[in-house]
Design a protein around this motif. Structure first.
Motif, PDB file in Angstrom:
ATOM      1  N   ARG A  89      33.145 -63.358  25.413  1.00  0.00           N
ATOM      2  CA  ARG A  89      32.986 -63.490  26.533  1.00  0.00           C
ATOM      3  C   ARG A  89      33.362 -65.191  26.411  1.00  0.00           C
ATOM      4  O   ARG A  89      33.295 -65.723  25.515  1.00  0.00           O
ATOM      5  N   ARG A  98      38.973 -58.357  32.364  1.00  0.00           N
ATOM      6  CA  ARG A  98      38.300 -59.224  33.403  1.00  0.00           C
ATOM      7  C   ARG A  98      39.370 -59.958  34.133  1.00  0.00           C
ATOM      8  O   ARG A  98      40.192 -60.506  33.552  1.00  0.00           O
ATOM      9  N   ASP A 155      36.789 -70.993  34.104  1.00  0.00           N
ATOM     10  CA  ASP A 155      37.475 -69.879  33.640  1.00  0.00           C
ATOM     11  C   ASP A 155      38.889 -70.157  34.236  1.00  0.00           C
ATOM     12  O   ASP A 155      39.807 -69.639  33.702  1.00  0.00           O
ATOM     13  N   ASN A 204      34.244 -71.176  38.047  1.00  0.00           N
ATOM     14  CA  ASN A 204      33.259 -70.966  36.647  1.00  0.00           C
ATOM     15  C   ASN A 204      32.084 -70.335  37.053  1.00  0.00           C
ATOM     16  O   ASN A 204      32.060 -69.953  38.153  1.00  0.00           O
TER      17      ASN A 204
HETATM   18  O1  MRU Z   1      31.137 -64.394  32.374  1.00  0.00           O
HETATM   19  P1  MRU Z   1      31.188 -65.239  31.119  1.00  0.00           P
HETATM   20  O2  MRU Z   1      30.117 -65.272  30.357  1.00  0.00           O
HETATM   21  O3  MRU Z   1      32.662 -64.950  30.324  1.00  0.00           O
HETATM   22  O4  MRU Z   1      31.380 -66.499  31.824  1.00  0.00           O
HETATM   23  C1  MRU Z   1      31.890 -67.803  31.082  1.00  0.00           C
HETATM   24  C2  MRU Z   1      32.002 -68.968  31.848  1.00  0.00           C
HETATM   25  O5  MRU Z   1      31.799 -68.982  32.907  1.00  0.00           O
HETATM   26  C3  MRU Z   1      32.255 -70.231  31.240  1.00  0.00           C
HETATM   27  O6  MRU Z   1      31.647 -71.305  31.595  1.00  0.00           O
HETATM   28  C4  MRU Z   1      33.761 -70.384  31.040  1.00  0.00           C
HETATM   29  O7  MRU Z   1      34.557 -69.255  30.585  1.00  0.00           O
HETATM   30  C5  MRU Z   1      34.260 -71.732  30.341  1.00  0.00           C
HETATM   31  S1  MRU Z   1      33.767 -71.845  28.530  1.00  0.00           S
HETATM   32  C6  MRU Z   1      34.553 -72.250  27.538  1.00  0.00           C
END
Ligand code: MRU
Length: 372
Positions: A65, A108, A255, A265
Motif C-alpha cells: 500500500r 485501487r 495519493d 490523501n
Molecule cells: O490506504 P493506504 O495505506 O494505501 O494509504 C496511503 C496513504 O494515504 C499515503 O499517505 C499516501 O499513499 C502517500 S505515501 C507515499
C-alpha cells in the motif's frame, strides 16, 4: 517465508526500517515478492505472487500500500502477466497483458501512481515492434526502473524538505509514508528521516490513522527500527496537542495531487490541515511527480475509494469487533484537502508554494522520463 534478510543485496541502499528496496518489493523470475504489510508490526512475512491476479489481491488487501509502492507493484504485476502469457501467439499475449493491466489499475482507484505506471507500460507495448520475448523484457525493465526511480525521488524529496524543519521540531504525521509505502526512504517520512539526521532534536508525533492503523502499525514500526524518537497518539488527539503547543509542523504524503494543488490523501488529512491552519502551524505535503495528476483539475474530480464496512466495525485489520456489525458505516479511505490549506508541496524537483498550478506543471515537465 519470514525474516528481514531475505533478498538482501549488499549494493542496495538501506531505505529505512533496516530494509533495502528489494526487501519491500521484488520482481523475481516468475514471481512478484511483496513484504506483507497486513502482518506488521508483529511479523515480517512475504507474499510470493506467481500469478498477476495474486498481485491484484495483494494491492486490494493492502499487503502492499502507499501510492508509489502500489504503482511499482502494479508495474511488476504487468511484467509478471507478460512473462506468464503465451509468447507464441502475439494477439493472445497482448490481450492477456491488457486484461491484467485493467484489473491491476482497478485494484485501487484513488492513487494515480497505479494508472500512471501501467499506462506507460501499455504505451510501451503499443509501440513495441516485438517479438514477444523482447516485449516482456521491456516491461520487466520498466518495472525495475520505476522502482529505482521512486527510490531516487524519495531521496531528492528528503533533501529538499529537511531544511523546512528547525531545531526541536515536533512533527505530526498521518498514515504511513515511509519505506513501506514507497520502496525508498519515503515521502513525508523520508523528509522526517532527513530532518532528524540533520538535527537529532527533531521528534515525531504519529497519528494512529483509523480505521486500518497505518500510523500505529507501520510508521511507528519504521521509526522504532530507525531509533527516531516518536510518540503515538490517536487521531482525535491532534487538536488539543496543537492547542497545547506540542506540534510545530504537520507533514503528510499524497495519493493524488490535482493540477491546482488540491491534495487527496488518507482519510483524516483534511481535518489535520484545517486544524493546522487554525493553530498557524505549517502544513506540508511531500509527493513525487508520479503522484501529480495534471489531467485532473481539482480534488473534487478524484474518485475516493470506499472500503469494506468491516474495517470500521473492527479495530485493526483482523481485530476484535468494535461495533455491532449491523451498524451502517461510511468508510472512505481518502479525503480531499483544498490547496488553500497547504503551506508547501515538496517534490523531487523542489519546494513548491502557491499558486501551485505553474510550479507543479514545471516539476512534472522537468521530471526524468522513464523508458525501458
Ligand atoms: O490506504 P493506504 O495505506 O494505501 O494509504 C496511503 C496513504 O494515504 C499515503 O499517505 C499516501 O499513499 C502517500 S505515501 C507515499
Amino acid at each position: 517465508m519470514t525474516g528481514t534478510t531475505f533478498m538482501r543485496e549488499p549494493e542496495q541502499p538501506d531505505v529505512g526500517g533496516g530494509l533495502t528496496p528489494n526487501e519491500i518489493l521484488l520482481l523475481g523470475d516468475g514471481e512478484v515478492v511483496i513484504l506483507d504489510q497486513t502482518q506488521l508490526p508483529t511479523e515480517v512475512t512475504y507474499r510470493r505472487c506467481r500469478e498477476w491476479s495474486e498481485v491484484v489481491t495483494a494491492i486490494s488487501d493492502l499487503a502492499v500500500r502507499g501510492a508509489p509502492a502500489i504503482g511499482i507493484a502494479g508495474a511488476m504485476g504487468v511484467a509478471l502477466a507478460a512473462q506468464n502469457a503465451d509468447h507464441d501467439d502475439v494477439d493472445a499475449y497482448r490481450s492477456e497483458v491488457a486484461r491484467a493491466a485493467q484489473a491491476l489499475v482497478a485494484s485501487r482507484p484513488t492513487a494515480v501512481n497505479l494508472p500512471w505506471a501501467i499506462g506507460r507500460q501499455l504505451a510501451l507495448l503499443e509501440e513495441h515492434p516485438g517479438p514477444t520475448e523482447a516485449m516482456t523484457a521491456s516491461l520487466r525493465i520498466f518495472a525495475k526502473r520505476l522502482h529505482t526511480a521512486e527510490v531516487g525521488r524519495c531521496r531528492a524529496m528528503a533533501a529538499h524538505g529537511a531544511p523546512l524543519f528547525g531545531h526541536g521540531a515536533q512533527i505530526l504525521t498521518h498514515c504511513n509514508t515511509g519505506a513501506l509505502a514507497t520502496g525508498g526512504v519515503g515521502t513525508a517520512l523520508g523528509v522526517i528521516r532527513a530532518a532528524y539526521a540533520a538535527d537529532p532534536t527533531v521528534s515525531v508525533i504519529v497519528d494512529e490513522t483509523r480505521p486500518l492503523l497505518q500510523g500505529a502499525r507501520l510508521t511507528a514500526w519504521e521509526l522504532a527500527r530507525d531509533e527516531i524518537p516518536f510518540v503515538l497518539v490517536t487521531d482525535s488527539m491532534a487538536a488539543s496537542l496543537m492547542a497545547d503547543g506540542f506540534v510545530t509542523h504537520v507533514i503528510v504524503g499524497a495519493d493524488r495531487i490535482a493540477a491546482n494543488g488540491d491534495v487527496v490523501n488518507k482519510i483524516g488529512t483534511y481535518g489535520l490541515a484545517v486544524l493546522a491552519r487554525a493553530h498557524e502551524i505549517p502544513f506540508y505535503v511531500a509527493a513525487p511527480t508520479s503522484t501529480i495528476d495534471l489531467a485532473t483539475p481539482t480534488g473534487a474530480d478524484v474518485i475516493v475509494e470506499e472500503r469494506d464496512p468491516a474495517e470500521v466495525h473492527h479495530i485493526g485489520l483482523f481485530g476484535r469487533p468494535a461495533a455491532d456489525p449491523k451498524s451502517p458505516v461510511r468508510n472512505p479511505a481518502f479525503d480531499r484537502t483544498p490547496h488553500a490549506f497547504v503551506s508547501a508541496i515538496i517534490t523531487e524537483q523542489g519546494v513548491h508554494r502557491a499558486p501551485y498550478g505553474p510550479g507543479l506543471r514545471d516539476a512534472v515537465d522537468r521530471s526524468a522520463p522513464l523508458t525501458a
